[in-house]
Design a protein around this motif. Structure first.
Motif: not given
Ligand code: PBG
Length: 322
Positions: A147-150, A172-175, A180-185
């Motif tokens: 789901l996080s990858r998606m 929700v936490g995983a996503i 956040d760690s990919a710069g989409f905070g």
């Protein structure tokens, strides 16, 4: 004070008076319109179970989005029909998947329309479940990674909001962490927080070809009998980083919408689902109801219950006649 001094009918005398004291208003800006993206080109095929809605290929979805934007509708939510399904729903998180392509196509032509994406595996898995299946069971924790990858692939393609609808614990936490760690905070999460195991999704499962091939979704979606559990789901999703919390379906769960609106300080969304829409369309086709009035009454009641945002297949019809 009471009758005859008190006469509530005084304020119902004319439309101007009624409009002046109306407590609930609804504009197209509050609405999100679902779109179904299909493989191929030049595809615009009406969905039998959702009259007025279509399977659209990427080129057609961009045209449809322009129409939706011009109508003043707030946003669209995208669902995808993959070319091929597999046990782990690979096309759901492929950078060249139908939804990822549709996001780019829509962002290319629409400058204001919000592009929301549904984050869930069921349209992409061969077994039709919303997560990874092992020993005949939907596994929670291994699903979070997919789901996080998606969600990340949607973010990279340009989605404005991601909306996880799978009902795995902790998604929700995983996503949030992955974004956040990919710069989409700054990218918001609209969580399907209280999603019930409902019979009202029937027409959608035909539209998205996402019916489970064995069993049902009662092991992860909520029991329709529960209200306090909805508040717990909402609290957990907010703690994990949800920006907007959703109740789904809408009409049979107005009490849940009201309770969530009162207990949470987050904006509340409600999904006026396929079965709710199909019932109106079917009765209208029989000439048994006034479709336009019924649609307005339903959407107004969802909003009156406390929804700020409504996801609805009626969005275009509503906006056209707003
Ligand atoms: C995917 C998903 C579903 C809906 C939205 N996202 C189907 C389901 O959970 O079976 C239903 C939408 C509708 O009925 O309009 N999990």
């Amino acid at each position: 004070m009471s009758f005859p001094k008190e006469r509530p009918r005084r304020l119902r005398k004319s439309e101007r008076l009624r409009a002046m004291v109306r407590e609930t208003t609804l504009t197209p800006a509050n609405l999100i319109y679902p779109l179904f993206v299909a493989p191929g080109e030049g595809v615009r095929k009406e969905i039998a179970s959702l009259p007025g809605c279509h399977h659209l290929s990427v080129d057609q979805v961009a045209r449809e989005a322009e129409v939706v934007e011009k109508l003043g509708i707030g946003g669209v939510i995208l669902f995808g029909l993959p070319q091929a399904k597999d046990p782990v729903g690979s096309e759901g998180y492929a950078d060249d998947g139908v939804v990822q392509k549709a996001i780019r196509a829509i962002r290319g032509v629409c400058k204001e329309l919000l592009v929301v994406t549904d984050v869930c595996l069921c349209e992409y898995t061969s077994h039709g479940h919303c997560g990874v299946v092992e020993q005949g069971e939907v596994q929670n924790d291994p699903t979070l990674e997919l789901l996080s990858r998606m969600a990340l692939s949607h973010a990279r393609a340009g989605a404005h909001v991601v909306a996880p609808s799978d009902m795995m614990d902790g998604r929700v936490g995983a996503i949030r962490e992955a974004l956040d760690s990919a710069g989409f905070g700054a990218l918001p999460i609209l969580a399907y927080a209280a999603k019930y195991a409902s019979s009202f999704y029937g027409p959608f499962r035909e539209a998205a070809d996402s019916a489970p091939q064995f069993g049902d979704r009662r092991g992860y979606q909520m029991d329709p009998a529960n209200l306090r559990e909805a508040l717990r789901e909402v609290r957990l999703d907010v703690e994990e980083g949800a920006d907007i919390v959703m109740v789904k379906p809408a009409l049979p769960y107005l009490d849940v919408i009201r309770a969530v609106a009162e207990s949470s300080d987050r904006p509340v969304a409600a999904y006026n689902v396929s079965g709710e829409y199909a019932m109106v369309k079917a009765a209208a086709a029989k000439g048994w109801i006034d479709e336009d009035r019924m649609m307005r009454e339903i959407l107004t009641s969802i909003r009156r219950a406390g929804a700020d945002v409504i996801l609805t297949y009626h969005a275009k019809d509503f906006a056209r006649r707003a």
